[in-house]
Design an enzyme around this catalytic site. Structure first.
Site, PDB file in Angstrom:
ATOM      1  N   LYS A  51       0.914  -1.300   0.075  1.00 17.30           N
ATOM      2  CA  LYS A  51       0.139  -0.164   0.051  1.00 17.30           C
ATOM      3  C   LYS A  51       0.764   1.294  -0.027  1.00 17.30           C
ATOM      4  O   LYS A  51       1.838   0.944   0.327  1.00 17.30           O
ATOM      5  CB  LYS A  51      -0.875   0.086   1.395  1.00 17.30           C
ATOM      6  CG  LYS A  51      -0.391   0.242   2.601  1.00 17.30           C
ATOM      7  CD  LYS A  51       0.174   1.291   3.170  1.00 17.30           C
ATOM      8  CE  LYS A  51       0.856   1.220   4.660  1.00 17.30           C
ATOM      9  NZ  LYS A  51       1.441   2.458   4.984  1.00 17.30           N
ATOM     10  N   ASP A  78      -2.602  -1.289  10.526  1.00 22.58           N
ATOM     11  CA  ASP A  78      -2.805  -1.302   9.118  1.00 22.58           C
ATOM     12  C   ASP A  78      -3.636  -2.325   8.495  1.00 22.58           C
ATOM     13  O   ASP A  78      -3.881  -2.473   7.280  1.00 22.58           O
ATOM     14  CB  ASP A  78      -1.496  -0.935   8.196  1.00 22.58           C
ATOM     15  CG  ASP A  78      -0.902   0.187   8.284  1.00 22.58           C
ATOM     16  OD1 ASP A  78      -1.442   1.123   8.900  1.00 22.58           O
ATOM     17  OD2 ASP A  78       0.411   0.404   8.020  1.00 22.58           O
TER      18      ASP A  78
END
Ligand code: C5P
Length: 287
Positions: free
Chosen positions: A7, A139
């Site tokens: 990401k 996350d």
């Protein structure tokens, strides 16, 4: 094998430190079409959980590995739900560097939770997978859905976004590892204030598929803390900025930098970075 994507944080504002030691953040996450590869099998294994590593094997292959932790947590909960703890074997081929701010370990954990649960006919509801994801790391919840999403709270309250446009990015990976707690420990008020309506501008640019608007909207409140904590990263970032003629973006707590070139400028950006230490990777944002 399934892709366990990296990401980027296209926008990351950091607020106050909470009583639990985490910081309130507001971030725009976007998954890439590049990352690690993970194969999850629900099959008998001597130890209940088995983790096999290949690729960049500088990561631990025991309970310190977030993929291992995800397998163990899912195994226990699935065992309670079905009455029989299923063994989980994970083959993990690493490409995402550790300490890069690209979310490799978190992505691996989410992929294990999702794939193991799917393999067994989804004994656990999505809400339970989310609760497990949040226990594993801030996350991890994002990677359960992937795509593009706003992250709030400590980054674990996810609001998925739709309507983004795929765009190429150049990842600039220095031979430097950043520790997330070390970078957050450098966060001291007053931080650089976020631009007004900065998150909206980043979302708008992502939806428009506009590289220049995304470069302009990029903001990372952890940039100064990371560059302060890691002087070699400051020197590396300055070198990249001099070569590109514009400041690169930092993902998460670093050390990965990225640039979002105009569509016909990818090779030119790579040429300008030729000879730098570390690695460059061309990937696509897949919002
Ligand atoms: O959640 P995770 O294990 O990835 O966080 C690692 C460390 O990063 C935390 O222990 C904390 O020091 C810091 N952190 C933070 N605020 C956040 C996320 C992480 O202070 N929102």
């Amino acid at each position: 094998m399934a892709l366990s994507p990296a990401k980027l944080n296209l926008y990351l504002d950091v607020g106050s430190r909470r009583d639990d030691g985490y910081h309130e953040i507001e971030t725009l996450f976007v998954a890439l079409d590049w990352g690690d590869q993970v194969l999850v099998s629900v099959r008998p294994s001597e130890d209940g959980v088995h983790l096999q590593l290949s690729g960049d094997v500088s990561v631990p292959d025991d309970e310190q590995n977030l993929a291992w932790r995800a397998a163990a947590i899912w195994r226990q909960a699935a065992g309670e739900a079905t009455g029989d703890a299923p063994d989980v074997a994970v083959d993990l081929s690493k490409s995402i560097p550790v300490g890069s701010g690209l979310g490799g370990g978190s992505s691996n954990a989410a992929t294990v939770l999702r794939r193991a649960n799917a393999k067994l006919g989804k004994p656990l509801p999505d809400a339970e997978l989310y609760a497990m994801a949040r226990d594993i790391g801030s996350d991890v919840a994002f990677f359960l859905t992937g795509g593009a999403a706003i992250g709030r709270g400590r980054g674990d309250r996810i609001e998925p976004l739709t309507g983004g446009t795929p765009l190429p990015v150049v990842l600039i990976l220095p031979p430097i590892m950043c520790s997330t707690p070390t970078v957050y420990a450098q966060v001291k008020a007053p931080l650089r204030p976020a631009p007004e309506n900065g998150l909206d501008a980043a979302i708008h640019a992502l939806r428009a598929g506009d590289p220049k608007a995304l470069r302009d909207a990029h903001f990372n409140a952890l940039a100064i803390p990371a560059l302060t904590a890691y002087p070699p990263l400051l020197r590396f970032t300055s070198d990249v900025e001099r070569r590109l003629g514009r400041a690169p973006c930092l993902s998460g707590s670093g050390s990965a930098l990225f640039d979002i070139p105009d569509a016909d400028d990818v090779q030119n950006v790579l040429d300008k970075l030729d000879g730098l230490p570390g690695e460059r990777i061309v990937a696509n944002l897949v919002p």
